[in-house]
Structure formats: structure tokens, C-alpha cells
Design a protein around this motif. Sequence first.
Motif, PDB file in Angstrom:
ATOM      1  N   UNK A 239       9.075  59.383  20.507  1.00 19.49           N
ATOM      2  CA  UNK A 239       8.178  58.819  19.657  1.00 19.49           C
ATOM      3  C   UNK A 239       6.586  59.418  19.675  1.00 19.49           C
ATOM      4  N   UNK A 240       6.300  59.694  20.795  1.00 20.02           N
ATOM      5  CA  UNK A 240       4.907  60.510  21.110  1.00 20.02           C
ATOM      6  C   UNK A 240       5.030  60.931  22.587  1.00 20.02           C
ATOM      7  N   UNK A 241       4.434  62.253  22.600  1.00 14.97           N
ATOM      8  CA  UNK A 241       4.303  62.874  23.877  1.00 14.97           C
ATOM      9  C   UNK A 241       2.924  62.960  24.286  1.00 14.97           C
ATOM     10  N   UNK A 242       2.052  62.195  23.491  1.00 15.62           N
ATOM     11  CA  UNK A 242       0.688  62.505  23.746  1.00 15.62           C
ATOM     12  C   UNK A 242       0.040  61.564  24.622  1.00 15.62           C
ATOM     13  N   UNK A 243       0.701  60.612  25.130  1.00 16.87           N
ATOM     14  CA  UNK A 243       0.264  59.686  26.230  1.00 16.87           C
ATOM     15  C   UNK A 243       1.511  59.098  26.776  1.00 16.87           C
ATOM     16  N   UNK A 244       1.031  58.313  27.968  1.00  9.91           N
ATOM     17  CA  UNK A 244       2.122  57.822  28.798  1.00  9.91           C
ATOM     18  C   UNK A 244       2.318  56.443  28.734  1.00  9.91           C
ATOM     19  N   UNK A 245       3.525  55.944  28.131  1.00 11.11           N
ATOM     20  CA  UNK A 245       3.819  54.568  27.837  1.00 11.11           C
ATOM     21  C   UNK A 245       5.349  54.488  28.066  1.00 11.11           C
TER      22      UNK A 245
END
Length: 628
Positions: free
Chosen positions: A351-357
Motif C-alpha cells: 500500500x505504502x512504504x512512506x510511513x508507519x501504519x
Amino acid sequence: MAEWNFPTNGGGVIRGLADSGIETFNGKKNSSLAREICQNSLDAAANSNKPVIVSFQLVEINPAEIPGYFEYKKILQNCRDFWKYNPNAKNFFDNALDKIDEKISVLVASDENTTGLANPYNPNSLEGWNTLTKIDGGANKSGSTGGSFGIGKNAPFAISDFRLVFYRTLNQRGESAAQGISRLVSFIQNNDTKAGIGYYGNKNQNQPVEKIPALEKIFPRTNTGTDIFIYGFNAVEKWRGNILFELVENFLVTIYRGKLIVKMPNYTVDKNYLQEIIIRQDKYLKERKSQARNYYKVLTAADSDLEIFEEDFHGLGKIKLKVLLDARADLNRKILVVRKMGMKILDLDRISRQFSFTGIVELEGEALNNFFRQMENPEHNNWEPERHPDPKTAKKYLKDFRDLVRKKVQSLGENLVSDEKNVEGLSANLQVKKNVPTVEFSNKKIENINPVANSKILKIEDLNSSENKTIAEKGGGSENSSFKKVRGTVTDGKGDNPAVRTLKGKRPRKNKKLHTGVENPDGEDIVLTPTGNFLECKNRVIKTGKNNYRLILQVPKNIFSGSIKIFAVGEDDAQEQLKISSVRANCNAQVSEQKIQLFNISANKNLQINFSLAEDNGYSLRAYVYED
């Protein structure tokens, strides 16, 4: 009197050992067992306001306590004789005949607050008892409950050395029934070829009997529900731990919400015990790559700490998504997908590796659950549109679902302007000293942005290391003084040209001294010119499409004119400036000489700058901001 009966095959198919229904579950026996049993019990819940209780216990019995023991042992011998030239079949029956004369392990699974199985004595019924014991390859559960294939009932046979399972029920009408099922192979008995599937009970149409004393001896049933007795249970080692893991992994949401309680010797797995399990079994869960710890944080977080989305999905029901953001924790960057009752279907990733979730998404509504249920594979752990009666629509809706979740999660990055922990692929809070000239590279296309040995790119940190001197110190001038010649052209340091370096040789050793900028080990000319003042800014770069990105940015001061340069970053932090083709922003911005030019920017204002690259090779990006 109950006895064994294996119907003849009527001159039809000769049944071999490789039963497709059983083979489906052979590679993940404990996983399939716990998942299928608990799912079936949840689907048969009698009172939705109370939890379904499933109990597992392991008992040992003497061989003669197997219902119809002597007859069944003879059947195993007939099977081995018929298949004696088949190595796999012969090995299976040799093993079964060896173990049937030893102490027998029986795993018993029982449920409470369920309806029991309907119509046990109606041979033509297509639901209830016959669904479990006779109907092959099809379920008759409707709506969002149960599976689509009806092969989950084969999971207990995969975990039995004798392929022998007994069922017992007491239903809401007060009907009690018990029957044994054996899924073996074709064999010869009394000159008849048998089909390979046999029943222990009333020989009349292979019907159940009211009670089987051997089952009552293990424990009697006095309330409504269903029991499964797996004879020759062959996964005794760590059986509780294996089932416990599968419960936490697949029914985390269900258990947390008080819909399911599972009892085993020394364990009662309920909402109150979940936290202790996740803490005490942390190492074990990590070894098995469990995602439960991450999703448990979502379940236990206050709504005020979550990002919550609800959206109608094609008029079928609602998609409800809860996302937890935590810069202090390295969350799994996955979204758990659960259907009705909270059973896990799959993990959405990439989904995204840009922030921690981490997060949980649920399908709400009977029609929505029913639509997606028809895409489930036999193991109920993935969606496959080709299985749906309307594959074209299913493929579109599945894509819409994934896109919806991804876009909702990715949109959260737009407002992330914080001192978060740096993660891979993200531009971090930059630690370059103010006014130190920034290095750029020639505009050659990068064929491999992950430099390895013999890399021709020098890391920017080399300009700021303690071993090296700044330009001003070596040049003897101020921070803004002109640079001296290094075996090449002298520049006057004026104008807004970026600092440029063309380096064709190998990367210098770490003990190589830098003079007025960079020393080229191959003796070629290197030209350096200063740029505007570098600004330390909080910023994040988020990918929004194939060539498209969004830069979230704050500047620490009001600036009349400034610029942003975008760099591709390799694994060892080597970087090269990239060409920007277009820009769209909530501030005054335009593309100029491969940079994003800024005008009249206010301090500490959240800037959202959408830009496109001329080329996109999956770079990790970094942004540098300057005041002209």
C-alpha cells in the motif's frame, strides 16, 4: 445396532488415496482444522448476543474403544491388499495398521451456543447433518455465512492416521444423532468393489443412530451443539500452541469482540486473555510471522487515535476502515481484511512504504459479504474473481475495493509533517549543515539506482564528515566565497546555478581528503558552484501514481523566492538529480530548469506539491529546499 457400511461403487470410479478434498488441507493441518471448526461453529450461532464457545481436548483410548474396531481393522487390511502395488497407499495403510493396535489419540472439538445440525434423519435434506456427512463439493449455506465449497469438512480427515472422524449433535428440536465417517480408498469386500467412503451407524441408507456408547464414554452432550471426534489424531506435538496461533491469527477480531471463546487444557482464549497471549507468545508469533500484534494495537486503540473511514460500496454495504499511525513503532504497513463475524480473509499489503501504519478493514452488510464470499478460494484465505458467478464484475469490484483502501491509507500521508522515525523510501529530516554546497550529478540516466561495488557516485555525507574540511575552511574565505580551481575551471560563485559535480572515477576512499570540494582520483576536471542557502525542512515524498508524487513540506521561515530539487537515492545514499516535467501545488510553484521554483512562501505553512517526473524507474526520492 450400529455397524460399518461401505457402499459398492456400482461399477463406477475406483477411488484412490489422493482425495482432492483432503489433499487441500494436508500442508496446513492445524491451521485448517482450527479455522474450519471455528468458522462452522460461528456460522451456527444460536444467540448472537452471547459468544460461541468451542472446546478442544485430547484424550487417549484403547484400540478396542474405537467404534466397530475389529471390523474397521479388517477394512484397513483389505485396502492395503487392494493397493499393495501402490507405494504411497501401501505406506499409508502399513502405518495405519501399526498404529491402530497402540494407544489411540482422539482430538475432540465441541461447541456451545450453536443450533446443532438440522434434519439428521432426512436422507434427502440438503442442509444441516447431510451437508457435513454426505454432500460432497458444495455447501448450502446462504448469505454471508460459511464457505462456498463445502470441502472444509475434509480438514479433520487430513489430520487422522485412519481417516476416521465421528460426528455427534443435539439440535434445537431436541434430536440427537451420531455417526462415523471414513474416507479411504476403493477395496474388495465379499467380491464387491467398495466406493471407499464408509459410514458407521444405521445401515439403512447410511443413517446416523441416536447415540454411540464409545462417544458418550468420552463425554456426554446435554445441551445443543455439535461434536467432532478425530480418531488417530496425528499432530499431537505442540497441538495446543499450533491451534492457539491459528486462533489469534485468524479470529483475533472475533475473539476481541466477544463473539468467540475457545477452551483448551490450561487455556481459555477470550478477549481478556488476548493481550497476555500476544505478550507471552510474542517470540513464537514473530517466528511464525504473525501480524496479530499489529492488528491488536488497532483493536485496543481509542477512536481518537485512529483514522476511521466509512464508505458505501456499490450499494451493497459499507466498507469500514480503521488505520493506526505510529511513528514510534515499526508497524507492519498492512491492512487486515475481515468479513462478517471478524474472520480473517487476507492481509492487504504493498500500500505504502512512506510511513508507519497498520489497520483493519471490514465488510459490513449481508449483500456485500455475500458478494465477496463467492470469490473466496476453498481455504477461505484469498479472493479470486474467476470463482465468482460474474467474474467480470467481481474483478472490477475487487480492484475498486483494493484501490479504495490504498487511496484512503495513502491520503493519510498528505498530512504527515512530523518528526517521525525515518523509514525506507522516505526523505528524512535532513541533517546537512546550513550553507554547505549541495552536490548534484550530471544528467545521465541512472541504469541502476542501487550502487554496488565500483560505484561511480560519491555520497553526499562525504562532504560533511568529520574527516573533511568545509569549502570555506580550505579556501580561506567566507561561506559565500568563490571556490578555487581543482585541476580545472575556476567559477566565480555567482548566479543561481546549482553546485555540479561530474565524477567518472571510482568512489574515493574514506580517508581521502577533500580540498576545494572534491578530489577526482582519475585526475579529471571537477566543477563546483555554490547554490542558494540550504534550508532544513520537514518534508515527505509520497508516490501517488506511475510517474507522480506528492511532496508534503514546511519551510522554517518566510521566503520570497526559493527552489526544490528532487534526487533519486540509492541504497548507499548515492543520489542523482531527476528531471521534473510538471508541478501542481497549493502555493506559488512552477517548473524551472528541472527545479520546482517557489515564490512568496509563508513559514510553517503545510505545502502540498504534486509533481511528475520525466522518467520513473521506481526511485526512492529525497527533496532539498533552498532559499535563493
